[in-house]
Design a protein around this motif. Structure first.
Motif, PDB file in Angstrom:
ATOM      1  N   ILE A 569       0.867  -1.183   0.000  1.00  0.00           N
ATOM      2  CA  ILE A 569       0.000   0.000   0.000  1.00  0.00           C
ATOM      3  C   ILE A 569       0.898   1.225   0.000  1.00  0.00           C
ATOM      4  N   VAL A 570       0.576   2.219  -0.808  1.00  0.00           N
ATOM      5  CA  VAL A 570       1.407   3.417  -0.920  1.00  0.00           C
ATOM      6  C   VAL A 570       1.492   4.113   0.429  1.00  0.00           C
ATOM      7  N   GLN A 571       2.727   4.364   0.852  1.00  0.00           N
ATOM      8  CA  GLN A 571       2.936   5.023   2.140  1.00  0.00           C
ATOM      9  C   GLN A 571       4.145   5.931   2.030  1.00  0.00           C
ATOM     10  N   GLY A 572       4.055   7.110   2.596  1.00  0.00           N
ATOM     11  CA  GLY A 572       5.146   8.068   2.536  1.00  0.00           C
ATOM     12  C   GLY A 572       4.632   9.464   2.805  1.00  0.00           C
ATOM     13  N   THR A 573       5.397  10.463   2.395  1.00  0.00           N
ATOM     14  CA  THR A 573       5.046  11.855   2.658  1.00  0.00           C
ATOM     15  C   THR A 573       4.873  12.592   1.346  1.00  0.00           C
ATOM     16  N   LEU A 574       3.782  13.339   1.231  1.00  0.00           N
ATOM     17  CA  LEU A 574       3.488  14.092   0.020  1.00  0.00           C
ATOM     18  C   LEU A 574       4.649  15.018  -0.318  1.00  0.00           C
ATOM     19  N   GLY A 575       5.070  14.985  -1.571  1.00  0.00           N
ATOM     20  CA  GLY A 575       6.197  15.798  -2.004  1.00  0.00           C
ATOM     21  C   GLY A 575       7.461  14.984  -2.181  1.00  0.00           C
ATOM     22  N   TYR A 576       7.548  13.840  -1.483  1.00  0.00           N
ATOM     23  CA  TYR A 576       8.740  12.985  -1.549  1.00  0.00           C
ATOM     24  C   TYR A 576       8.432  11.640  -2.216  1.00  0.00           C
ATOM     25  N   LEU A 600      17.996  16.417  -1.830  1.00  0.00           N
ATOM     26  CA  LEU A 600      19.081  17.176  -2.454  1.00  0.00           C
ATOM     27  C   LEU A 600      18.590  18.545  -2.913  1.00  0.00           C
ATOM     28  N   VAL A 601      17.386  18.570  -3.512  1.00  0.00           N
ATOM     29  CA  VAL A 601      16.834  19.846  -3.989  1.00  0.00           C
ATOM     30  C   VAL A 601      16.564  20.783  -2.808  1.00  0.00           C
ATOM     31  N   GLU A 602      16.073  20.239  -1.686  1.00  0.00           N
ATOM     32  CA  GLU A 602      15.848  21.077  -0.505  1.00  0.00           C
ATOM     33  C   GLU A 602      17.161  21.649   0.014  1.00  0.00           C
ATOM     34  N   LEU A 603      18.233  20.840   0.011  1.00  0.00           N
ATOM     35  CA  LEU A 603      19.538  21.339   0.453  1.00  0.00           C
ATOM     36  C   LEU A 603      20.043  22.441  -0.466  1.00  0.00           C
ATOM     37  N   LEU A 604      19.738  22.343  -1.761  1.00  0.00           N
ATOM     38  CA  LEU A 604      20.187  23.353  -2.724  1.00  0.00           C
ATOM     39  C   LEU A 604      19.381  24.643  -2.629  1.00  0.00           C
ATOM     40  N   THR A 605      18.064  24.518  -2.432  1.00  0.00           N
ATOM     41  CA  THR A 605      17.172  25.681  -2.522  1.00  0.00           C
ATOM     42  C   THR A 605      16.768  26.258  -1.172  1.00  0.00           C
ATOM     43  N   GLY A 606      16.842  25.445  -0.102  1.00  0.00           N
ATOM     44  CA  GLY A 606      16.368  25.911   1.202  1.00  0.00           C
ATOM     45  C   GLY A 606      14.859  25.983   1.288  1.00  0.00           C
ATOM     46  N   LYS A 607      14.148  25.417   0.292  1.00  0.00           N
ATOM     47  CA  LYS A 607      12.683  25.466   0.271  1.00  0.00           C
ATOM     48  C   LYS A 607      12.104  24.102   0.644  1.00  0.00           C
ATOM     49  N   LYS A 608      10.831  24.121   1.099  1.00  0.00           N
ATOM     50  CA  LYS A 608      10.151  22.889   1.466  1.00  0.00           C
ATOM     51  C   LYS A 608       9.691  22.150   0.221  1.00  0.00           C
ATOM     52  N   ALA A 609       9.574  20.837   0.324  1.00  0.00           N
ATOM     53  CA  ALA A 609       9.223  20.020  -0.838  1.00  0.00           C
ATOM     54  C   ALA A 609       7.855  20.355  -1.382  1.00  0.00           C
ATOM     55  N   LEU A 610       6.960  20.735  -0.540  1.00  0.00           N
ATOM     56  CA  LEU A 610       5.593  21.053  -0.975  1.00  0.00           C
ATOM     57  C   LEU A 610       5.087  22.179  -0.098  1.00  0.00           C
ATOM     58  N   SER A 611       4.599  23.262  -0.710  1.00  0.00           N
ATOM     59  CA  SER A 611       4.077  24.397   0.053  1.00  0.00           C
ATOM     60  C   SER A 611       2.984  25.068  -0.754  1.00  0.00           C
TER      61      SER A 611
END
Length: 744
Positions: A569-576, A600-611
């Motif tokens: 069953i799909v499990q995880g966090t939205l955006g990842y 990696l993208v969050e480390l580069l941009t300092g932004k949250k995966a989903l906002s």
């Protein structure tokens, strides 16, 4: 021509009745349904002065009380609140096709009676300007409002804010007023409006505007209104020095009233007419049952108050909100002597029984919770895996209570979807993190979730994976004991403005490398491959030296060696979430690769995966990053707190690597082992880069990633759409925004 309608008695000078005036047999006590009490009265000798004269009109067959000899109809009066409820005329301004046919603007003149500020001045109409002029003492005052309706106005029931109806507050202390109603446009086209405008004073809360009022209000001639009254113009202290001061006997001045004049009220515990001498009489709280005596006490009335008598052998105030009744010393001795003997024998028996039952209950509870928390299942899983190299310690419930000061709230260091984490100090002075799992209905899924985390962590021995020290199965809520990582989560450091500046690019690159090494170990070096399934900055902890520690294996899966994918069953966090896993439910190690690419993208941009606080095209960070990368806008999306004037080659290489990790097709992504090796080669501390890492210091790469945007993409209402049919960005934009069946 303006017409004026007399609503109230003229302020003629009237003889003052002395304070000795009393209500005699000839004084009427009511008129119709309205009770008449002094200082008001219907005949001389029954009222205080002419301003308090009440005329009882019998001409209509039913008695109607009027103030003075005018035509102010009184509907109620109160000697305790100092108000009169009256009916006041409605002013109107009416037109037909030939012009104005009716206009009247009522006016009012009072003396010891004033217009209460608890009224509202209201105007109704679609071409209306209504106002009033008034006086209080020698000062003039007034106000008004405008009501209009456009041809396409949306009139609303209950709304009186200027469209069809307007209202204003009434100034305090007015004794006279003169009302005027006018047309703003002289009713040049009366077919577009109601034929009449109306204005009136009304008690606040007694009028609720309806859109039908614009046409049917002509039948309403009067509205309810409040008048304030008091005695004379002297203050209470000044009036006490005169011969006609009314607050006598058990009556006193109302200290909450600020004038003009003064008002009387009966003292606490007394009731009656405070304006009549000796009319305030003691209230018998006992007879009226309005006392606070406890049920076992006797209520005794006293002047202005009451007492509660306690039963024989008891003393105290006997009141519900007080200390009540307490036994006298002799009574206490008798009671204690009778009870103590029985209590001693009972206490001995209970203590013996308690000790016997406690020991048995403790043993049974430990067995119950051990089974309930999956102890047997855990034993089977460990034995089935051939045992672990590092056996986790099984803690007792007392050890963990002492470590956390009985789970004090001040020891909470984190809360997540699967439980609460406490900071604890063990007996050997080791600082640990103790995870108390959430437990609602004790479902089989929750037990398996807990056992899953114990089994996985017991098999892992890696410097970048948080270490499991032990567990406790003797409590209703199962517990895990980890090594304590003091510096919080990676998410805290890259998204908290106060902390993000502390981790420069070299630290971020090292954190990414260490995280990749940990995931690579889980995928390919562990005895049984482990897919984390929830890789995100919240699950990457940092120690004091910013060394990364991968944590939270509650959603992880063990993959049999002979399998490369697992249906779940799909499990995880939205955006990842891996878009391919999201569509097929087939979990592979490449699902962790995709999630790591977002990190990696969050480390580069300092932004949250989903906002959802960002513009629509920027809400999903992965999509926006890939778009910016292709358009040559890399510098624009990098974290401003990195303070970069240009893009170092290491960042270009990491961006390329993130792009490969985020590819929609899992087979096109690198493995975590390849990612880890490539990141090791990118680290500035490496003297010589690995041959498999492409050099990005050449001008072509730099120009490609930093060039001005090209027109391969366009923005639409649905997001960013590519004119090309074969880009990674096109594919991912079609999948990653699908709804999530399950998230953490």
């Amino acid at each position: 021509m303006q017409f004026k309608l007399l609503l109230a008695v003229a302020a003629a000078i009237a003889a003052v009745v002395t304070a000795s005036a009393q209500v005699g047999p000839a004084c009427e006590s009511s008129c119709g349904n309205v009770s008449i009490t002094f200082p008001f009265g219907t005949s001389e000798g029954c009222y205080y002065n002419s301003d308090f004269l009440i005329t009882c009109n019998l001409s209509s067959g039913e008695p109607i009380p009027y103030l003075g000899d005018g035509n102010i109809v009184i509907t109620n009066m109160s000697t305790t609140k100092g108000v009169l409820e009256i009916l006041t005329f409605v002013g109107r301004d009416c037109y037909n096709s030939t012009g104005r046919v009716t206009r009247n603007g009522p006016y009012l003149k009072l003396r010891d009676v004033r217009i209460s500020p608890k009224n509202k001045f209201v105007a109704i109409g679609c071409d209306t300007y209504a106002y009033f002029d008034g006086r209080r003492g020698n000062e003039s005052d007034g106000t008004g409002c405008i009501s209009k309706c456009g041809r396409n106005s949306l009139l609303t029931n209950g709304s009186c804010t200027g469209v069809g109806c307007c209202e204003v507050a009434v100034p305090e202390g007015l004794k006279t007023f003169e009302m005027t109603i006018r047309s703003l446009n002289n009713r040049t086209n009366i077919t577009d409006f109601s034929p009449c405008s109306f204005a009136f004073f009304v008690e606040e809360g007694k009028f609720n505007f309806s859109t039908t009022n614009l046409t049917d209000f002509q039948s309403v001639s009067k509205m309810p209104m409040l008048l304030d009254w008091s005695i004379g113009n002297l203050t209470c202290d000044e009036a006490k020095k005169t011969d006609n001061f009314l607050c006598t006997g058990f009556s006193e001045c109302d200290q909450d009233y600020g004038g003009p004049g003064y008002r009387c009220q009966c003292r606490e515990g007394y009731d009656g007419n405070p304006y009549l001498a000796n009319d305030c009489q003691n209230i018998n709280e006992c007879v009226q049952e309005i006392h606070e005596c406890k049920p076992n006490t006797q209520c005794v009335d006293t002047p202005g108050n009451y007492t509660c008598k306690c039963p024989d052998g008891y003393s105290g105030d006997g009141r519900k909100n007080g200390p009540g009744c307490t036994a006298d010393e002799s009574t206490i001795i008798k009671i204690v002597a009778g009870i103590s003997t029985s209590a001693i024998f009972l206490l001995i028996f209970v203590a013996w029984l308690y000790l016997v039952l406690k020991k048995r209950k403790f043993i049974l509870l430990r067995e119950k919770f051990f089974k309930q928390n999956g102890g047997i299942m855990l034993q089977q899983r460990i034995s089935g895996d051939g045992g672990s190299h590092d056996q986790a310690k099984v803690f007792t419930v007392e050890e963990l209570k002492r470590a956390t000061n009985n789970y004090d709230e001040s020891r909470i260091i984190g809360k997540g979807g699967y439980g609460t984490v406490y900071k604890g100090v063990l007996a050997d002075s080791r600082i640990v993190a103790i995870k108390k799992s959430k437990l609602a209905d004790q479902t089989q899924a929750q037990i398996e979730q807990f056992i899953n985390e114990v089994v996985i962590l017991s098999q892992i021995n890696h410097r970048n994976v948080v270490k499991l020290i032990g567990c406790c199965l003797e409590t209703e809520i199962p517990l895990l004991v980890y090594e304590f990582i003091p510096n919080g989560t990676l998410s805290d450091h890259i998204h908290n403005k106060g902390k993000s500046s502390a981790i420069a690019w070299d630290i971020r690159l090292r954190i990414a490398t260490e995280t990749a090494e940990a995931l690579s170990y889980l995928h390919s070096a562990a005895s049984v491959p482990i897919i984390h399934r929830d890789v995100k900055p919240m699950n990457i902890l940092l120690d004091d030296n910013y060394v990364a520690k991968v944590a939270d294996f509650g959603a992880s899966k063990l993959i049999p060696i002979d399998q490369i994918e697992l249906a779940t069953i799909v499990q995880g966090t939205l955006g990842y979430l891996d878009p391919e896993y999201l569509q097929t439910n087939q979990l592979t190690d490449k699902s962790d690769v995709y999630s790591f690419g977002v990190v990696l993208v969050e480390l580069l941009t300092g932004k949250k995966a989903l906002s959802f606080d960002r513009p629509e095209e920027e809400r999903n960070l992965a999509i926006y990053f890939l778009y910016s990368l292709k358009e040559g806008r890399l510098l624009r999306v990098l974290d401003e707190r990195l303070q970069l004037n240009d893009v170092p080659s290491e960042i270009i290489q990491v961006s390329r690597l993130a792009e490969r990790c985020l590819r929609v097709k899992a087979e096109e992504r690198p493995t975590m082992k390849e990612v880890a090796i490539e990141l090791q080669g990118i680290l500035p501390s490496m003297i010589q880069k690995h041959p498999w890492v492409k050099s990005s210091s050449n001008e072509d790469d730099g120009e490609y990633l930093l060039k001005e945007p090209i027109n391969d993409y366009e923005c639409t209402n649905d997001g960013i759409v590519s004119n090309s049919s074969s880009s990674t960005f096109d594919s991912i934009s079609k999948h990653t925004m699908l709804p999530i069946a399950s998230g953490r």
